[in-house]
Design a protein around this motif. Structure first.
Motif, short mmCIF file in Angstrom:
data_model
loop_
_atom_site.label_atom_id
_atom_site.label_comp_id
_atom_site.label_asym_id
_atom_site.label_seq_id
_atom_site.Cartn_x
_atom_site.Cartn_y
_atom_site.Cartn_z
N ALA A 147 35.47 29.57 36.43
CA ALA A 147 35.58 29.89 37.85
C ALA A 147 36.67 29.04 38.50
O ALA A 147 36.93 27.91 38.07
N MET A 148 37.29 29.59 39.54
CA MET A 148 38.40 28.89 40.18
C MET A 148 37.97 27.54 40.74
O MET A 148 38.71 26.55 40.63
N ALA A 149 36.77 27.48 41.34
CA ALA A 149 36.30 26.20 41.88
C ALA A 149 36.15 25.16 40.78
O ALA A 149 36.49 23.98 40.96
N ALA A 150 35.68 25.58 39.61
CA ALA A 150 35.53 24.65 38.48
C ALA A 150 36.90 24.23 37.95
O ALA A 150 37.09 23.09 37.52
N GLN A 169 46.42 24.58 32.00
CA GLN A 169 45.90 25.94 31.90
C GLN A 169 44.39 25.91 31.92
O GLN A 169 43.76 25.09 31.27
N SER A 170 43.81 26.84 32.69
CA SER A 170 42.37 26.89 32.80
C SER A 170 41.75 27.43 31.52
O SER A 170 42.37 28.18 30.77
N GLN A 171 40.52 27.05 31.29
CA GLN A 171 39.76 27.65 30.20
C GLN A 171 39.44 29.09 30.56
O GLN A 171 39.07 29.38 31.70
N GLY A 208 45.75 31.93 35.39
CA GLY A 208 45.01 30.73 35.07
C GLY A 208 45.53 29.47 35.72
O GLY A 208 45.37 28.37 35.19
N ARG A 209 46.13 29.59 36.90
CA ARG A 209 46.70 28.43 37.58
C ARG A 209 46.75 28.64 39.09
O ARG A 209 46.72 29.77 39.58
N LEU A 210 46.81 27.53 39.81
CA LEU A 210 47.10 27.53 41.23
C LEU A 210 48.51 27.01 41.41
O LEU A 210 48.93 26.08 40.70
N VAL A 211 49.25 27.57 42.36
CA VAL A 211 50.66 27.23 42.51
C VAL A 211 50.95 26.71 43.91
O VAL A 211 50.11 26.73 44.80
N GLU A 212 52.18 26.26 44.08
CA GLU A 212 52.59 25.57 45.30
C GLU A 212 52.58 26.47 46.53
O GLU A 212 52.23 26.04 47.63
#
Length: 545
Positions: free
Chosen positions: A104-107, A98-100, A496-500
């Motif tokens: 930012a998405m790139a980070a 999970q992202s903080q 807060g995530r990137l998926v398949e």
């Protein structure tokens, strides 16, 4: 026959990555655990068939089998408890990372690379996992091993000095796989050794050369070996027939199809395949082979591989849907000569010819150049549809072009096979028939299979954008890239995530979300989405010329 792997002039000594010692046992779980394997998979001990084949045995497999054979007929035998006692079975978490908040998405993508990195020292003994000499990236979720074509698109995101070593390690791992097994398996599990995936090692070598200045001549023998593997048994393929992965046309020219050297249920999807075969009137072995071959394509699964029984439609009506809809029992992958597979092999042949010429191996260069020329001519003759302005797969058994338009039509642009006129026509067709609210659609059909509408996939977006850019079709390339990035960004901001994979339909325009369908739940992580998204973000900062 393909040319000999030994070039006509001496090449530089090959720098080989260190070899793990000892080499892993390549017995697959089905071969190793026999009736125990069938019992576990048929009883659905685990919700995901892949869980058991990835388990690590807690003692020697022979001892496990002896215990099972001594106990399983006793009254009250508990199969699930037996498996828990004898195997370490780790099911993947629902969410990898999970992202903080506010990152930012790139980070977020940068922070994911260490999460998705695996090290050889972490390989468990006696499991189905194949050893590798160097660190590597996995896709994430249930996919906890190295995958072939996934990795190229993942590697696109490794663009910082800190990531350079990992990019080089990845390329050397694939060189090691070719050295060790003669080909790159679908993934680094013993149950994947009977098939490969789209051959993109040449693209990896190109990427390493561009970003690392890596010596590419070291990889020439590996590129030749991969080509030889795909062309194996070509001399046995009769005119108008096929042998393994090679299809010989009536005039003797060669094209390729997908194949698997096994005709049994996939071990990682055993129950699903048995169920599919039971729904078919065909011999089970034929169904299993076609299911496995579709997995080699990377498009597992899609209406692209199903029987087309309906009459042809006019271009204005679009492509007809297979009469069986999304019923995999009509799958006929091995009847099909795919556009993308042959485009990748064309690229491989061109790359070998270029490197052989660089090495001074003129005869070898001419041999591969001629193979590429013949392949391109055959593809243009059999797969190009001038009326519809696109490349279509070819059915070699029927001797006719397939009618379903798919995003594979952009791959000839991506590898430099398409002419300027074809590129212009493909851009028009893609705009009219495959451009969706969230990017490039996978096919024109909506089905329960994940490689159909409404799903969109990162590798297809990248190949379309790069292929269109390379042919001056920048406006359409921009549109696809912007729509895709907007979709990925919207889901990231909410979840807060990137998926398949992602849904690209009109509903997703107002409520962006991950894709569905297929044999397993939506996975996050996710290797190739991270890599392509990072590369498309970089493209925005440096517009194409």
């Amino acid at each position: 026959m393909p040319p000999a792997i030994v070039p006509d002039l001496a090449l530089p000594a090959v720098a080989r990555p260190p070899v793990p010692s000892p080499l892993p046992d390549t017995l697959s779980p089905a071969d190793r655990y026999q009736e125990l394997f069938v019992a576990v998979q048929s009883s659905a001990v685990f919700a995901d068939s892949k869980t058991f084949v990835d388990c690590v045995p807690l003692m020697e497999p022979q001892a496990i089998m002896a215990a099972y054979r001594a106990q399983h007929l006793r009254a009250g035998f508990d199969l699930k408890a037996f498996v828990a006692e004898h195997f370490d079975c780790v099911e993947p978490p629902a969410h990898e990372y999970q992202s903080q908040p506010g990152r930012a998405m790139a980070a977020h993508i940068e922070a994911l690379w260490p999460v998705l990195t695996r090290h050889p020292s972490g390989h468990a003994s006696r499991s189905s996992l194949l050893q590798l000499p160097r660190p590597y990236l996995v896709p994430g979720g249930r996919f906890r091993e190295l995958y072939y074509w996934d990795s190229y698109f993942t590697m696109l995101g490794l663009d910082s000095p800190a990531e350079a070593a990992l990019l080089g390690d990845m390329v050397d791992n694939f060189a090691y796989l070719i050295d060790t097994y003669g080909h790159v398996p679908n993934g680094t599990r013993s149950y994947y050794l009977s098939r490969s995936q789209p051959p993109v090692f040449a693209l990896m070598v190109e990427l390493a050369q561009a970003r690392l200045g890596q010596r590419v001549l070291d990889y020439l023998p590996r590129l030749q070996q991969e080509h030889a593997w795909w062309m194996a048994d070509a001399h046995d393929a009769p005119a108008g027939g096929a042998r393994r992965r090679v299809v010989r046309l009536l005039d003797g020219r060669l094209l390729n199809r997908h194949w698997d050297d096994r005709d049994t249920p996939r071990e990682e999807s055993w129950l699903e395949d048995v169920t599919t075969a039971r729904a078919s009137s065909r011999e089970p072995a034929e169904v299993y082979r076609d299911l496995r071959a579709a997995c080699e394509s990377g498009w597992d699964f899609s209406t692209r591989w199903l029987s087309e029984q309906t009459p042809p439609a006019s271009p204005s009506e679009g492509s007809p849907r297979p009469a069986s809809g999304a019923c995999l029992s009509t799958i006929c992958t091995t009847d099909i000569v795919p556009v993308d597979l042959n485009a990748f092999l064309y690229k491989l042949e061109i790359r070998i010819a270029e490197l052989a010429a660089l090495a001074g191996a003129r005869t070898t260069a001419r041999d591969y150049q001629e193979q590429a020329r013949l392949r391109k001519a055959a593809m243009n003759e059999l797969m190009w549809n001038d009326a519809q302005g696109a490349f279509f797969d070819h059915d070699w058994r029927r001797g006719e072009q397939r009618r379903s338009l798919t995003a594979a039509t952009v791959v000839p642009l991506f590898v430099g096979l398409a002419s300027a006129a074809q590129a212009k026509a493909i851009a028009g067709t893609v705009s009219q028939r495959l451009l969706a609210h969230g990017g490039l659609a996978t096919t024109e059909h909506t089905s329960a299979q994940q490689w159909d509408q409404p799903n969109g996939w990162a590798p297809l977006q990248w190949m379309a954008v790069r292929g269109l850019d390379d042919h001056g079709e920048h406006a359409l390339a921009d549109t696809i890239a912007q729509r895709w990035l907007a979709t990925v960004q919207a889901v990231y901001e909410r979840e807060g995530r990137l998926v398949e994979k992602y849904a690209l339909d009109q509903d997703a325009q107002h409520n962006p979300h991950g894709g569905g369908g297929g044999e397993y739940p939506l996975q996050d992580g996710f290797g190739w989405t991270n890599g392509v998204t990072a590369a498309l973000l970089a493209r925005q900062r440096i517009p194409p010329a």
